[in-house]
Scaffold this motif. Structure first.
Motif, PDB file in Angstrom:
ATOM      1  N   THR A 125       0.838  -1.203   0.000  1.00 37.89           N
ATOM      2  CA  THR A 125       0.000   0.000   0.000  1.00 37.89           C
ATOM      3  C   THR A 125       0.870   1.250   0.000  1.00 37.89           C
ATOM      4  O   THR A 125       0.587   2.226  -0.693  1.00 37.89           O
ATOM      5  CB  THR A 125      -0.922   0.005   1.234  1.00 37.89           C
ATOM      6  OG1 THR A 125      -1.666  -1.211   1.246  1.00 37.89           O
ATOM      7  CG2 THR A 125      -1.873   1.175   1.207  1.00 37.89           C
ATOM      8  N   MET A 126       1.951   1.207   0.771  1.00 41.06           N
ATOM      9  CA  MET A 126       2.870   2.349   0.776  1.00 41.06           C
ATOM     10  C   MET A 126       3.467   2.578  -0.608  1.00 41.06           C
ATOM     11  O   MET A 126       3.698   3.718  -1.016  1.00 41.06           O
ATOM     12  CB  MET A 126       3.985   2.131   1.796  1.00 41.06           C
ATOM     13  CG  MET A 126       3.523   2.189   3.232  1.00 41.06           C
ATOM     14  SD  MET A 126       4.889   2.111   4.388  1.00 41.06           S
ATOM     15  CE  MET A 126       5.567   3.774   4.254  1.00 41.06           C
ATOM     16  N   GLN A 131       3.971   6.463  -0.854  1.00 43.75           N
ATOM     17  CA  GLN A 131       4.601   6.768   0.432  1.00 43.75           C
ATOM     18  C   GLN A 131       6.077   6.384   0.419  1.00 43.75           C
ATOM     19  O   GLN A 131       6.896   7.007   1.106  1.00 43.75           O
ATOM     20  CB  GLN A 131       3.892   6.030   1.570  1.00 43.75           C
ATOM     21  CG  GLN A 131       2.492   6.535   1.838  1.00 43.75           C
ATOM     22  CD  GLN A 131       1.788   5.738   2.926  1.00 43.75           C
ATOM     23  OE1 GLN A 131       2.314   5.547   4.015  1.00 43.75           O
ATOM     24  NE2 GLN A 131       0.595   5.263   2.638  1.00 43.75           N
ATOM     25  N   ILE A 132       6.421   5.360  -0.362  1.00 43.76           N
ATOM     26  CA  ILE A 132       7.831   4.952  -0.427  1.00 43.76           C
ATOM     27  C   ILE A 132       8.645   6.014  -1.175  1.00 43.76           C
ATOM     28  O   ILE A 132       9.750   6.366  -0.760  1.00 43.76           O
ATOM     29  CB  ILE A 132       7.953   3.557  -1.060  1.00 43.76           C
ATOM     30  CG1 ILE A 132       7.325   2.531  -0.100  1.00 43.76           C
ATOM     31  CG2 ILE A 132       9.413   3.201  -1.349  1.00 43.76           C
ATOM     32  CD1 ILE A 132       7.414   1.097  -0.546  1.00 43.76           C
TER      33      ILE A 132
ATOM     34  N   GLN B  86       1.059  14.406  -5.854  1.00 41.88           N
ATOM     35  CA  GLN B  86      -0.303  14.645  -6.337  1.00 41.88           C
ATOM     36  C   GLN B  86      -1.337  13.996  -5.417  1.00 41.88           C
ATOM     37  O   GLN B  86      -2.358  14.575  -5.106  1.00 41.88           O
ATOM     38  CB  GLN B  86      -0.439  14.094  -7.757  1.00 41.88           C
ATOM     39  CG  GLN B  86      -1.730  14.477  -8.438  1.00 41.88           C
ATOM     40  CD  GLN B  86      -1.716  14.129  -9.917  1.00 41.88           C
ATOM     41  OE1 GLN B  86      -0.760  13.587 -10.442  1.00 41.88           O
ATOM     42  NE2 GLN B  86      -2.792  14.462 -10.597  1.00 41.88           N
ATOM     43  N   GLY B  87      -1.031  12.777  -4.965  1.00 42.71           N
ATOM     44  CA  GLY B  87      -1.977  12.063  -4.110  1.00 42.71           C
ATOM     45  C   GLY B  87      -1.744  12.293  -2.621  1.00 42.71           C
ATOM     46  O   GLY B  87      -2.321  11.612  -1.794  1.00 42.71           O
ATOM     47  N   GLY B  88      -0.859  13.216  -2.273  1.00 50.24           N
ATOM     48  CA  GLY B  88      -0.581  13.487  -0.869  1.00 50.24           C
ATOM     49  C   GLY B  88       0.541  12.626  -0.326  1.00 50.24           C
ATOM     50  O   GLY B  88       1.488  13.131   0.220  1.00 50.24           O
ATOM     51  N   ALA B  89       0.390  11.296  -0.465  1.00 46.13           N
ATOM     52  CA  ALA B  89       1.415  10.351  -0.017  1.00 46.13           C
ATOM     53  C   ALA B  89       1.790  10.536   1.450  1.00 46.13           C
ATOM     54  O   ALA B  89       2.944  10.421   1.834  1.00 46.13           O
ATOM     55  CB  ALA B  89       2.670  10.418  -0.905  1.00 46.13           C
ATOM     56  N   LEU B  90       0.798  10.823   2.289  1.00 50.50           N
ATOM     57  CA  LEU B  90       1.074  10.921   3.728  1.00 50.50           C
ATOM     58  C   LEU B  90       1.307   9.530   4.300  1.00 50.50           C
ATOM     59  O   LEU B  90       0.739   8.552   3.820  1.00 50.50           O
ATOM     60  CB  LEU B  90      -0.108  11.586   4.432  1.00 50.50           C
ATOM     61  CG  LEU B  90      -0.316  13.069   4.115  1.00 50.50           C
ATOM     62  CD1 LEU B  90      -1.622  13.555   4.719  1.00 50.50           C
ATOM     63  CD2 LEU B  90       0.846  13.906   4.613  1.00 50.50           C
ATOM     64  N   HIS B 135      -3.813  13.560  15.508  1.00 53.14           N
ATOM     65  CA  HIS B 135      -4.703  12.653  14.772  1.00 53.14           C
ATOM     66  C   HIS B 135      -3.942  11.941  13.670  1.00 53.14           C
ATOM     67  O   HIS B 135      -2.814  12.291  13.343  1.00 53.14           O
ATOM     68  CB  HIS B 135      -5.873  13.442  14.179  1.00 53.14           C
ATOM     69  CG  HIS B 135      -6.859  13.905  15.205  1.00 53.14           C
ATOM     70  ND1 HIS B 135      -8.058  13.275  15.423  1.00 53.14           N
ATOM     71  CD2 HIS B 135      -6.805  14.924  16.088  1.00 53.14           C
ATOM     72  CE1 HIS B 135      -8.702  13.890  16.392  1.00 53.14           C
ATOM     73  NE2 HIS B 135      -7.958  14.902  16.821  1.00 53.14           N
ATOM     74  N   MET B 136      -4.603  10.934  13.091  1.00 48.05           N
ATOM     75  CA  MET B 136      -3.985  10.217  11.976  1.00 48.05           C
ATOM     76  C   MET B 136      -4.460  10.825  10.651  1.00 48.05           C
ATOM     77  O   MET B 136      -5.580  11.336  10.568  1.00 48.05           O
ATOM     78  CB  MET B 136      -4.354   8.730  12.026  1.00 48.05           C
ATOM     79  CG  MET B 136      -3.913   8.023  13.290  1.00 48.05           C
ATOM     80  SD  MET B 136      -2.159   8.228  13.662  1.00 48.05           S
ATOM     81  CE  MET B 136      -1.487   6.826  12.777  1.00 48.05           C
ATOM     82  N   PRO B 137      -3.628  10.751   9.609  1.00 47.67           N
ATOM     83  CA  PRO B 137      -4.003  11.352   8.326  1.00 47.67           C
ATOM     84  C   PRO B 137      -5.336  10.824   7.776  1.00 47.67           C
ATOM     85  O   PRO B 137      -6.088  11.573   7.160  1.00 47.67           O
ATOM     86  CB  PRO B 137      -2.853  10.947   7.402  1.00 47.67           C
ATOM     87  CG  PRO B 137      -1.707  10.706   8.292  1.00 47.67           C
ATOM     88  CD  PRO B 137      -2.267  10.200   9.586  1.00 47.67           C
ATOM     89  N   SER B 138      -5.640   9.540   8.031  1.00 49.77           N
ATOM     90  CA  SER B 138      -6.852   8.963   7.448  1.00 49.77           C
ATOM     91  C   SER B 138      -8.125   9.589   8.006  1.00 49.77           C
ATOM     92  O   SER B 138      -9.194   9.451   7.432  1.00 49.77           O
ATOM     93  CB  SER B 138      -6.873   7.458   7.691  1.00 49.77           C
ATOM     94  OG  SER B 138      -6.792   7.199   9.067  1.00 49.77           O
TER      95      SER B 138
END
Ligand SMILES: Nc1ncnc2c1ncn2[C@@H]1O[C@H](COP(=O)(O)OP(=O)(O)OP(=O)(O)O)[C@@H](O)[C@H]1O
Ligand SMILES: [Mg+2]
Lengths: 262, 252
Positions: A125-126, A131-132, B86-90, B135-138
């Motif tokens: 998922t990462m 995220q990676i 683009q997708g944030g990638a937090l 808090h968590m990003p989700s």
């Protein structure tokens, strides 16, 4: 390329190269991951988290597996061995089977299903949510941060888990023998210890370390290389469990041979 | 504005299989400049940024960061870079403040307390309060995640910042706040920025120069003020959002 010789050569070369790639890529990945354990920075927080995940949270499922395996082992060997009046060997059979084989292999398969799959899902998922990539742009090497702690935690924690599984399994066999099969408690304990050699336990713990490494490696490798959204992550999870299970069974044979045939 | 190149790309090429995404792209972004890339969906804008960042290996061409050729390796001086994906990638396993402070904690080796204070400052600059820090990003909305991600990208005060669609998914007021923030980053820190946007108002506000990516090349680059009257029919069609024109949406 119409020369039959070249066609023959290509037909021969493709599977050979494929095999090299199949073995080479995970091996290189493993080397990269393990290398990270011997130089800074080491992410201790991540390591601790993984050690708890593998060692502590796998205890219930591994314990249950070991308990019932030990119990059924006593029952089976008793009913089987009574055909040639060798019931006295039950205790020895239980303890040797548990420490040498069933402890490590069953714990390995259960942990592959529980931990290996979650590693593949999390890292996969990462990967697909970038995220990676984000780790990389924030100056953190994703292999060091994600892979190294999991490999190290797998190698360290699986032997502990298997040692506990051994004890629980032997206890399961003991309870069945005492309460269902009317063995004498003192005699049973005596014959459990009598023929047990250190090598029986040690070989099982070595197996456990190897299995722990393989489980983490397959979870990380398939997760790290997953692509194509949720479907790709699903595939990574399946591949991690299947390949870890097969590798456990293959390496189980190899380690056994290494220890017990001279 | 000084004239030294911060990022210089020459003849950059990248294909995925038979799909030719970048086909010989040239770009020269000067130090302290804010460059805006516009272009249709799927034309390779994000791929371009990832090539510069070493996340995607280009097939061909030269990438120079501060005059140093980097196209043949995956290594980059990451301490110089900030990237808003683009997708944030937090990182969904870490609380929000640790996301924002990630570069400070791991790249700059800052202590936790100090990093947390800075992270909360950055969160406030993107219009988010201290109350969400743990808090968590989700748990956050899409627009909030985008802003958290932006805070993370600028937290280390990098020399080079890439923004991949920073205002997409934000309401008009928040979009303007973010535009101001990006402008401020570039002006105050003196950062060099490349932004991707579909929003012409935003492009004009944050950019010094703009370029249009089409069929793998920058077919037009000029001062952002010229976007409306570029005299280029491709740019015209894109800026005014007309279905008719030289750009055809090929349905494959
Ligand atoms: N890892 C990848 N593997 C294969 N193809 C890819 C990969 N990454 C991008 N592409 C392809 O490259 C093309 C350009 O993608 P990119 O993400 O750069 O588009 P974009 O210009 O950023 O579009 P958008 O405005 O929609 O974000 C797309 O057609 C995409 O399918
Ligand atoms: Mg994009």
């Amino acid at each position: 390329m119409t020369n039959p010789f070249f066609i023959f050569l290509a037909a021969l070369g493709r599977p050979v190269l494929g095999t090299f790639e199949f073995i080479g890529r995970p091996s290189y990945f493993a080397w990269q991951g393990l290398k990270g354990a011997f130089s800074r920075p080491i992410y201790f927080k991540m390591l601790r988290k993984q050690m708890i995940e593998i060692g502590y949270f796998s205890l219930p499922v591994v314990g249950m597996t070991a308990l019932f395996s030990g119990m059924v082992l006593a029952l089976q060997s008793y009913t089987g061995f009574s055909r040639f009046s060798a019931e006295g060997a039950v205790a020895t059979v239980v303890v040797l089977s548990m420490t040498r084989e069933l402890g490590p292999v069953l714990a390995g398969l259960m942990v592959a299903g529980r931990v290996g799959s979650s590693m593949a899902a999390e890292i996969g998922t990462m990967r697909v949510t970038e995220q990676i990539d984000a780790l990389t742009t924030l100056s953190v090497n994703p292999v060091r941060y994600l892979i190294t702690p999991r490999l190290v935690a797998g190698i360290i924690m699986m032997p502990f888990l298997v040692l506990i599984a051994d004890i629980i399994g032997v206890m399961g066999g003991y309870f069945v023998s005492i309460y269902a099969l009317d063995f004498n408690s003192t005699n049973y304990i005596k014959s459990t210890i009598q023929f047990l050699e250190p090598i029986d336990v040690i070989s099982g713990l070595v197996k456990a370390a190897v299995f722990g490494f393989l489980i983490s490696l397959m979870g990380c490798y398939h997760g790290f290389n997953s692509k194509g959204g949720a479907q790709g992550v699903g595939r990574a999870v399946i591949n991690s469990v299947v390949s870890a299970s097969i590798l456990i069974l293959i390496s189980n044979y190899l380690v056994t041979e290494m220890f017990f045939t001279k | 504005m000084s004239k030294t190149s911060k990022i210089k790309l020459k003849n950059l090429k990248k294909s995925f299989g038979k799909k030719h995404v970048l086909t010989g792209l040239d770009l020269d972004v000067k130090k302290g400049e804010s460059f805006v890339i516009i272009g249709g969906s799927g034309t390779g804008k994000s791929v371009l940024l990832k090539c510069i960042l070493g996340l995607i290996q280009p097939d061909n061409g030269s990438i120079k960061i501060d005059g140093v050729e980097v196209s043949d390796t995956k290594e980059r001086p990451y301490e110089k870079f900030g990237m808003l994906f683009q997708g944030g990638a937090l990182f969904d396993s870490l609380p929000i403040w640790e996301n924002v402070a990630f570069g400070l904690l791991h790249g700059n080796k800052m202590y936790k307390d100090e990093a947390r204070i800075l992270a909360i400052e950055k969160l406030e600059s993107v219009g988010l309060g201290e109350d969400i820090a743990d808090h968590m990003p989700s748990e956050m909305s899409g627009g909030m995640q985008k802003r958290i991600s932006l805070a993370r990208a600028i937290a280390t005060n990098p020399e080079i910042i890439f923004f991949d669609e920073p205002t997409t998914g934000l309401d008009p007021i928040m979009a303007d706040v973010i535009n101001d923030l990006i402008k401020k980053c570039v002006k105050e820190i003196g950062a060099t920025a490349i932004s991707i946007t579909h929003d012409m108002a935003s492009a004009k506000k944050i950019g010094d120069r703009a370029g249009m990516l089409y069929e793998g090349k920058l077919i037009w680059t000029d001062n952002v003020k010229k976007l409306d009257k570029s005299g280029n029919e491709y740019v015209d069609q894109f800026v005014h959002g007309r279905a008719k024109g030289p750009i055809k949406w090929v349905v494959k």
